[in-house]
Write an enzyme that holds these catalytic residues in place. Structure first.
Site, mmCIF file in Angstrom:
data_model
loop_
_atom_site.group_PDB
_atom_site.id
_atom_site.type_symbol
_atom_site.label_atom_id
_atom_site.label_comp_id
_atom_site.label_asym_id
_atom_site.label_seq_id
_atom_site.Cartn_x
_atom_site.Cartn_y
_atom_site.Cartn_z
ATOM 1 N N TYR A 49 0.757 -1.424 -0.069
ATOM 2 C CA TYR A 49 -0.106 -0.088 0.024
ATOM 3 C C TYR A 49 1.068 1.365 0.204
ATOM 4 C CZ TYR A 49 -4.286 -2.363 0.888
ATOM 5 O OH TYR A 49 -5.812 -2.972 0.540
ATOM 6 N N THR A 91 -15.237 1.494 -3.339
ATOM 7 C CA THR A 91 -14.403 1.165 -2.017
ATOM 8 C C THR A 91 -15.095 1.487 -0.752
ATOM 9 O OG1 THR A 91 -12.428 1.959 -3.267
ATOM 10 C CG2 THR A 91 -12.316 2.229 -1.007
ATOM 11 N N ASN A 112 -13.475 -3.634 4.002
ATOM 12 C CA ASN A 112 -14.380 -3.598 2.718
ATOM 13 C C ASN A 112 -14.131 -4.914 2.066
ATOM 14 O OD1 ASN A 112 -11.769 -3.039 1.793
ATOM 15 N ND2 ASN A 112 -12.618 -1.400 0.661
HETATM 16 P P1 CMP Z 1 -8.323 -0.785 -0.994
HETATM 17 O O1 CMP Z 1 -9.093 -0.880 -2.597
HETATM 18 O O2 CMP Z 1 -7.670 -2.048 -0.576
HETATM 19 O O3 CMP Z 1 -7.453 0.570 -1.131
HETATM 20 C C1 CMP Z 1 -7.154 1.079 -0.140
HETATM 21 C C2 CMP Z 1 -7.905 0.881 1.092
HETATM 22 O O4 CMP Z 1 -7.694 1.683 2.332
HETATM 23 C C3 CMP Z 1 -9.296 0.621 0.910
HETATM 24 O O5 CMP Z 1 -9.528 -0.507 -0.123
HETATM 25 C C4 CMP Z 1 -9.618 0.417 2.146
HETATM 26 O O6 CMP Z 1 -9.538 -0.623 2.789
HETATM 27 C C5 CMP Z 1 -8.783 1.378 3.057
HETATM 28 N N1 CMP Z 1 -9.373 2.823 3.429
HETATM 29 C C6 CMP Z 1 -9.552 3.329 4.553
HETATM 30 N N2 CMP Z 1 -10.134 4.562 4.885
HETATM 31 C C7 CMP Z 1 -10.334 4.901 3.403
HETATM 32 C C8 CMP Z 1 -10.719 6.152 2.799
HETATM 33 N N3 CMP Z 1 -11.056 6.956 3.338
HETATM 34 N N4 CMP Z 1 -10.733 6.189 1.366
HETATM 35 C C9 CMP Z 1 -10.028 5.279 0.709
HETATM 36 N N5 CMP Z 1 -9.637 3.947 1.253
HETATM 37 C C10 CMP Z 1 -9.732 4.139 2.599
#
Ligand code: CMP
Length: 138
Positions: A49, A91, A112
């Site tokens: 990440y 998301t 998620n």
């Molecule tokens: P993912 O698609 O894996 O990409 C980044 C991850 O950060 C997202 O899914 C969520 O699990 C997490 N996340 C937590 N807060 C946020 C936010 N405000 N916006 C986007 N992603 C978030």
């Protein structure tokens, strides 16, 4: 033919959703060409990440992603990056379409259930983060 990385996150594994997610991929005609269950270390999660490292949610996201086992998969098919994102939904589960994985099973924006690469360049980086060529069987 395209490839993408899919993760079932710790909340999805804890809720016994591995089969549910795989079934949706297979029903959609998506081929799983690699798969493993693993426990991420902090540095593996931070590397994965890295694009989000300046975001306010980064620390919490790393804690969550290392809180339990995940399932990593390489998916293959025509337009599979977009197809997987459609199956996952937005998301934020509150914005996700009816019938999508996140709309049905996510409980908050962080927990998620699944992750999917968002573009060919990120897919290549993310697949390489989890799998070597010998582990991908077409
Ligand atoms: P993912 O698609 O894996 O990409 C980044 C991850 O950060 C997202 O899914 C969520 O699990 C997490 N996340 C937590 N807060 C946020 C936010 N405000 N916006 C986007 N992603 C978030």
């Amino acid at each position: 033919m395209e490839r993408t990385l899919s993760l079932i996150k710790p909340d999805g594994v804890a809720k016994n959703l591995i089969g549910e997610v795989i079934k949706r991929f297979e029903t959609a005609g998506i081929k799983i060409v690699a798969m493993k269950k693993m426990q991420l270390t902090k540095s593996q999660a931070e590397g994965f990440y890295a694009v989000h490292k300046e975001r306010p949610f980064f620390g919490s996201l790393i804690d969550f992603m290392t809180s339990g086992p995940i399932v990593a998969m390489v998916l293959e098919g025509d337009d599979v990056i977009a197809k997987n994102r459609k199956l996952m939904g937005a998301t934020n589960f509150k914005e996700a379409e009816e019938g999508t994985i996140r709309r049905e099973f996510a409980t908050d924006i962080e927990k998620n259930v699944v992750h999917g690469s968002d573009a060919p360049e990120t897919a290549a980086f993310e697949i390489n983060h989890f799998f070597n060529n010998m582990e991908i069987v077409g």
